[in-house]
Design a protein around this motif. Structure first.
Motif, short mmCIF file in Angstrom:
data_model
loop_
_atom_site.label_atom_id
_atom_site.label_comp_id
_atom_site.label_asym_id
_atom_site.label_seq_id
_atom_site.Cartn_x
_atom_site.Cartn_y
_atom_site.Cartn_z
N TRP A 210 0.83 -1.21 0.00
CA TRP A 210 0.00 0.00 0.00
C TRP A 210 0.86 1.26 0.00
N LYS A 258 -8.84 1.92 -3.39
CA LYS A 258 -9.34 2.43 -2.10
C LYS A 258 -10.32 1.45 -1.48
N GLU A 260 -10.42 -1.78 -1.99
CA GLU A 260 -9.67 -2.96 -1.56
C GLU A 260 -8.95 -2.71 -0.24
N LYS A 261 -8.39 -1.52 -0.09
CA LYS A 261 -7.68 -1.19 1.15
C LYS A 261 -8.65 -1.16 2.33
N GLN A 264 -9.59 -4.68 3.32
CA GLN A 264 -8.54 -5.36 4.09
C GLN A 264 -8.53 -4.90 5.55
N ILE A 283 -0.84 -5.75 -1.10
CA ILE A 283 -2.15 -5.64 -1.72
C ILE A 283 -2.74 -7.01 -2.01
#
Length: 373
Positions: A210, A258, A260-261, A264, A283
């Motif tokens: 990231w 964004k 995906e972050k 997580q 990622i």
């Protein structure tokens, strides 16, 4: 520099002063086996001339295999990335050593190397594989010259086949639109989208952290590549400076990253202590933090495509070619595309996508013909 000739039985030998050792003691070299005094005198004159030009190579019975083993320890193993080391050792062990390893290094002739390449061709090896063997052997023998084992590199006088022209299939704009829907709810959606919008290689995508994403300036920085060697993951810096780079990304990909972050971060809270932190920050991870490896992405990509008929079945790496091809069709300058792909030379990019240039040229000609008719 001095030398002299001695008769030993029915043959003649040369005794040459080749300098002094580390203690200042004079070093002499004996070279035997000359049938006549005249032959010995001629050889002595040639050797003295080479010594004076610092071109004399002391006779050695070291075989090519022995030299390669030494070269690997000194140069190959410390220098190469793990994946490259495995690949090159395979070429050495399967092709070079079995065919040429027994030959004394100083007696290896261009004709023997040429026959070796011809034999590989007869065994149905591809031109690309033979070319890789040639490049590796050439590199080995260049060091043999540098380290003064041989005076000349016999590989330089050999013709190796050129690599086979790579055939690849790419998607068009409609295919990409369909791919967005097909891969939307799959575990590799982020990988496919990054590849399509950046042209990154799969190992580079899986190596992204990231911290490599600059959301404000909308860029991705390529700093490492992920490889699986001997059952474990290794993250290596790109092998060349040109392989590194900062690549701009569009709003669409920024939003996906964004999302995906955030996903997580939520998964980490959900799993709590059970969340695997070894690959935290990468990622390419599963919901529980396990690493989502390149091999899985490749197989899953192929499996998903084979289940539908809307778009052509291609390799994951062909997404990189798709990115370049669609940019070229969109009128993006070849120099920009080459920089995004991080090719060392623009000629490499031009060679890869020459077919696209030809198609665009024909299309432009059709438009001209239509306007003039």
């Amino acid at each position: 520099m001095r030398g002299h000739i001695r008769k030993r039985g029915s043959t003649y030998s040369i005794v040459v002063d080749v300098g002094r050792d580390e203690n200042g003691k004079r070093k002499q070299k004996w070279i035997s086996g000359f049938k006549t005094k005249k032959e010995a005198e001629k050889a002595l004159a040639e050797i003295i001339a080479k010594i004076e030009k610092n071109e004399f190579i002391e006779p050695s019975k070291i075989t090519l295999q022995q030299f390669i083993n030494e070269w690997l320890k000194i140069y190959g193993e410390p220098k190469w990335a793990p994946k490259t080391l495995v690949s090159n050792k395979s070429l050495i062990d399967n092709y070079i050593i079995p065919n040429l390893g027994h030959i004394e290094l100083q007696k290896l002739k261009p004709v023997e190397i040429q026959k070796f390449y011809n034999s590989l061709k007869e065994k149905q090896l591809s031109n690309t594989t033979i070319n890789y063997v040639h490049r590796l052997l050439n590199q080995v023998l260049k060091f043999a010259v540098k380290w003064q084992y041989i005076a000349k590199n016999p590989c330089e006088l050999v013709e190796a086949p050129k690599k086979d022209k790579k055939e690849f299939v790419t998607w068009n704009f409609e295919h990409v639109k369909k791919a967005k829907k097909i891969f939307k709810d799959t575990p590799i959606y982020i990988h496919v989208m990054i590849a399509l919008y950046t042209g990154l290689r799969l190992g580079e995508i899986c190596g992204l952290r990231w911290e490599d994403i600059d959301f404000k300036n909308q860029t991705i920085t390529v700093r490492r590549t992920a490889q699986r060697i001997d059952g474990r993951f290794i993250f290596k810096e790109p092998k060349t400076e040109t392989s590194k780079g900062i690549i701009s990304i569009p709003d669409f990909l920024v939003q996906i990253l964004k999302q995906e972050k955030n996903k997580q971060l939520q998964n980490k809270l959900i799993f709590g202590e059970k969340y695997i932190t070894e690959y935290e920050g990468f990622i390419s991870v599963w919901e529980d933090g396990r690493f989502k490896e390149p091999d899985y992405v490749t197989k899953k990509f192929r499996k998903i495509l084979k289940k539908q008929s809307d778009i052509p079945v291609i390799r994951f790496h062909d997404l990189r070619h798709t990115h370049a091809t669609l940019m070229l069709r969109s009128g993006v300058d070849l120099k920009i595309i080459s920089k995004r792909l991080r090719h060392g030379r623009i000629s490499t990019t031009a060679d890869f996508y020459s077919h696209v240039d030809l198609e665009m040229d024909r299309e432009a000609l059709r438009k001209l013909e239509s306007n003039l008719s």
